[in-house]
Scaffold this active site. Structure first.
Site, mmCIF file in Angstrom:
data_model
loop_
_atom_site.group_PDB
_atom_site.id
_atom_site.type_symbol
_atom_site.label_atom_id
_atom_site.label_comp_id
_atom_site.label_asym_id
_atom_site.label_seq_id
_atom_site.Cartn_x
_atom_site.Cartn_y
_atom_site.Cartn_z
ATOM 1 N N CYS A 69 0.830 -1.226 0.000
ATOM 2 C CA CYS A 69 0.000 0.000 0.000
ATOM 3 C C CYS A 69 0.858 1.267 0.000
ATOM 4 O O CYS A 69 0.359 2.358 -0.290
ATOM 5 C CB CYS A 69 -0.939 0.009 1.188
ATOM 6 S SG CYS A 69 -2.034 -1.409 1.204
ATOM 7 N N HIS A 90 -3.040 7.612 1.785
ATOM 8 C CA HIS A 90 -3.519 6.254 1.510
ATOM 9 C C HIS A 90 -4.754 5.970 2.376
ATOM 10 O O HIS A 90 -4.765 6.233 3.571
ATOM 11 C CB HIS A 90 -2.405 5.257 1.846
ATOM 12 C CG HIS A 90 -2.874 3.847 1.915
ATOM 13 N ND1 HIS A 90 -3.639 3.274 0.929
ATOM 14 C CD2 HIS A 90 -2.706 2.885 2.868
ATOM 15 C CE1 HIS A 90 -3.908 2.019 1.249
ATOM 16 N NE2 HIS A 90 -3.358 1.764 2.421
ATOM 17 N N ASN A 132 -9.995 -0.129 0.461
ATOM 18 C CA ASN A 132 -8.535 0.013 0.408
ATOM 19 C C ASN A 132 -8.053 -0.510 -0.949
ATOM 20 O O ASN A 132 -8.110 -1.711 -1.200
ATOM 21 C CB ASN A 132 -7.933 -0.782 1.568
ATOM 22 C CG ASN A 132 -6.417 -0.704 1.603
ATOM 23 O OD1 ASN A 132 -5.781 -0.283 0.635
ATOM 24 N ND2 ASN A 132 -5.838 -1.131 2.705
HETATM 25 C C1 LIG Z 1 -9.575 -5.182 10.227
HETATM 26 C C2 LIG Z 1 -10.178 -4.286 11.280
HETATM 27 C C3 LIG Z 1 -11.241 -3.388 10.660
HETATM 28 C C4 LIG Z 1 -10.847 -5.189 12.326
HETATM 29 O O1 LIG Z 1 -11.375 -4.394 13.355
HETATM 30 P P1 LIG Z 1 -11.149 -4.803 14.892
HETATM 31 O O2 LIG Z 1 -11.915 -3.849 15.685
HETATM 32 O O3 LIG Z 1 -9.671 -4.884 15.105
HETATM 33 O O4 LIG Z 1 -11.830 -6.205 14.935
HETATM 34 P P2 LIG Z 1 -11.203 -7.609 15.359
HETATM 35 O O5 LIG Z 1 -10.284 -8.113 14.304
HETATM 36 O O6 LIG Z 1 -10.684 -7.492 16.752
HETATM 37 O O7 LIG Z 1 -12.503 -8.484 15.346
HETATM 38 C C5 LIG Z 1 -13.577 -8.215 16.221
HETATM 39 C C6 LIG Z 1 -14.671 -9.213 15.940
HETATM 40 O O8 LIG Z 1 -15.294 -8.896 14.672
HETATM 41 C C7 LIG Z 1 -15.319 -10.056 13.868
HETATM 42 N N1 LIG Z 1 -15.238 -9.674 12.461
HETATM 43 C C8 LIG Z 1 -14.142 -9.582 11.695
HETATM 44 N N2 LIG Z 1 -14.479 -9.212 10.454
HETATM 45 C C9 LIG Z 1 -15.818 -9.061 10.455
HETATM 46 C C10 LIG Z 1 -16.735 -8.686 9.474
HETATM 47 N N3 LIG Z 1 -16.358 -8.383 8.217
HETATM 48 N N4 LIG Z 1 -18.026 -8.595 9.807
HETATM 49 C C11 LIG Z 1 -18.436 -8.898 11.052
HETATM 50 N N5 LIG Z 1 -17.610 -9.272 12.023
HETATM 51 C C12 LIG Z 1 -16.304 -9.341 11.733
HETATM 52 C C13 LIG Z 1 -14.131 -10.864 14.325
HETATM 53 O O9 LIG Z 1 -14.305 -12.216 13.977
HETATM 54 C C14 LIG Z 1 -14.177 -10.647 15.804
HETATM 55 O O10 LIG Z 1 -15.135 -11.483 16.365
HETATM 56 P P3 LIG Z 1 -14.854 -12.236 17.762
HETATM 57 O O11 LIG Z 1 -14.666 -11.137 18.763
HETATM 58 O O12 LIG Z 1 -16.086 -13.034 17.936
HETATM 59 O O13 LIG Z 1 -13.609 -13.026 17.524
HETATM 60 C C15 LIG Z 1 -9.091 -3.423 11.970
HETATM 61 O O14 LIG Z 1 -8.263 -4.235 12.764
HETATM 62 C C16 LIG Z 1 -8.264 -2.678 10.992
HETATM 63 O O15 LIG Z 1 -8.722 -1.773 10.339
HETATM 64 N N6 LIG Z 1 -6.976 -3.004 10.854
HETATM 65 C C17 LIG Z 1 -6.103 -2.384 9.888
HETATM 66 C C18 LIG Z 1 -6.362 -3.000 8.553
HETATM 67 C C19 LIG Z 1 -5.694 -2.262 7.441
HETATM 68 O O16 LIG Z 1 -5.855 -1.094 7.303
HETATM 69 N N7 LIG Z 1 -4.949 -3.000 6.630
HETATM 70 C C20 LIG Z 1 -4.311 -2.496 5.482
HETATM 71 C C21 LIG Z 1 -3.121 -1.689 5.838
HETATM 72 S S1 LIG Z 1 -2.487 -0.992 4.380
#
Ligand SMILES: CC(C)(COP(=O)(O)OP(=O)(O)OC[C@H]1O[C@@H](n2cnc3c(N)ncnc32)[C@H](O)[C@@H]1OP(=O)(O)O)[C@@H](O)C(=O)NCCC(=O)NCCS
Length: 326
Positions: free
Chosen positions: A112, A253, A283
């Site tokens: 990215c 980004h 993204n």
């Molecule tokens: C991916 C992201 C949105 C997840 O959000 P989060 O608040 O960290 O959520 P978690 O991963 O802790 O998951 C929380 C719960 O939601 C669930 N979950 C994950 N994806 C889900 C979805 N699409 N829909 C519903 N629930 C979802 C998980 O399974 C988890 O459930 P559990 O508590 O029963 O295990 C966040 O971590 C994020 O934005 N990270 C950076 C990603 C990014 O920008 N990557 C590219 C960089 S260039």
């Protein structure tokens, strides 16, 4: 001599996949996706489209704005981790498709942060007079490597391409002031694609294990990103003896709205100064920065003399920030 961005262009494939569409594919819902990421829809390339097909549309639009004949380009550098072929580079394919014979062309792998890395490289060539016209592209088809059964990742990504044309600035104050890049390879596992490659060659077993899919530890990436982006922005501002309050616009980004909001908050830059398009595209990896810049530019946001702060982070981990006097 400074290099100036004299043209921008972007392209998103026609097909739109909304959060409601995703609800039919995986156990997710619109509210979860919007609250956690800010994403409402993403564009998906048609089956017959490859990365260079997206890139060429964005390139043509940027070249048209810059009034530069593609044959006059001296350098083409593309940030991509989803090239048309493992090799040759997609930048070389693009050079051929643009009918250019004199540019040297190569891809940059910084996920990215790919277009920011590419912009920094092109800036070095243009500002030293080695290249007079450079085309910088970020083009990505991440939806081809996403696991459509994994709700943790498939809701986040979309396809697209963005382009920038660089030329020497005739006004010494205008142009790219500086770009500062970083990497931390000890954190590579946070976000990666394990195969096919020399570590995990293309075998039925590798495929069955899903190693060809994008893997992400979202929580770890989130924590890493917020800290790294703030530090990089402060570093680039300090290099020009400027502070966050000097920034006219932020074109960054678009990984996640919460990451961007929290970076802006730490820098005390109002959200209204940051162009957001995450809700439409998700993204788009290396495409996201130049797509954002192009949208802000075509909307009339960016005026000569404005100070643009840009920043990006991706797998590697690789990240950085830059300042552009438009
Ligand atoms: C991916 C992201 C949105 C997840 O959000 P989060 O608040 O960290 O959520 P978690 O991963 O802790 O998951 C929380 C719960 O939601 C669930 N979950 C994950 N994806 C889900 C979805 N699409 N829909 C519903 N629930 C979802 C998980 O399974 C988890 O459930 P559990 O508590 O029963 O295990 C966040 O971590 C994020 O934005 N990270 C950076 C990603 C990014 O920008 N990557 C590219 C960089 S260039």
């Amino acid at each position: 001599m400074r290099s100036l961005i004299v043209g921008t262009g972007s392209y998103a494939p026609e097909k739109v996949l909304t959060n409601a569409d995703l609800e039919k594919l995986v156990d997710t819902n619109d509210q979860w996706i919007v609250e956690r990421t800010g994403i409402r829809a993403r564009h998906i390339a048609a089956p017959e489209q490859a990365t260079s097909d997206l890139a060429i549309e964005a390139a043509k639009r940027a070249l048209e704005m810059a009034q530069v004949d593609p044959k006059d380009l001296d350098l083409i550098v593309m940030g991509t981790i989803t090239p048309d072929y493992p090799w040759p580079s997609t930048a070389a394919l693009l050079q051929g498709r643009l009918g250019n014979k004199k540019a040297f062309a190569f891809d940059v792998s910084a996920a990215c942060a790919g277009s920011l890395y590419a912009l920094s490289i092109a800036d070095r060539y243009v500002s030293t007079g080695v290249a007079k016209r450079a085309l910088v592209i970020g083009a990505e088809l991440l939806t081809r490597i996403v696991d459509w059964k994994d709700r943790n990742t498939c809701v986040l990504f979309g396809d697209g391409a963005g382009a920038m044309v660089l030329a020497p600035s005739t006004d010494e104050k205008r142009g790219i002031q500086s770009i500062h890049l970083h990497a931390d390879g000890s954190a590579w596992q946070m976000l990666h694609q394990a195969g096919p490659g020399s570590r995990n060659p293309l075998t039925a077993e590798m495929y069955a294990q899903g190693k060809h899919h994008l893997f992400m530890n979202g929580r770890e990436v989130y924590k890493f990103a917020v800290r790294a982006l703030e530090e990089a922005c402060r570093e680039t501002l300090a290099a020009s003896e400027l502070s966050p309050s000097d920034v006219t616009w932020v074109c960054a980004h678009q990984a996640n709205k919460r990451i961007l909001d929290s970076t802006l908050e730490r820098l005390e830059i109002p959200e209204s100064k940051c162009w957001m398009n995450l809700e439409k595209y998700g993204n788009t990896s290396s495409a996201s920065l130049p797509m954002t810049l192009d949208e802000a530019n075509r909307a009339g946001w960016l005026k000569p003399g404005d100070l643009i702060l840009t920043t990006a982070i991706g797998a590697g981990m690789a990240w950085g920030a830059g300042l552009i006097r438009w």
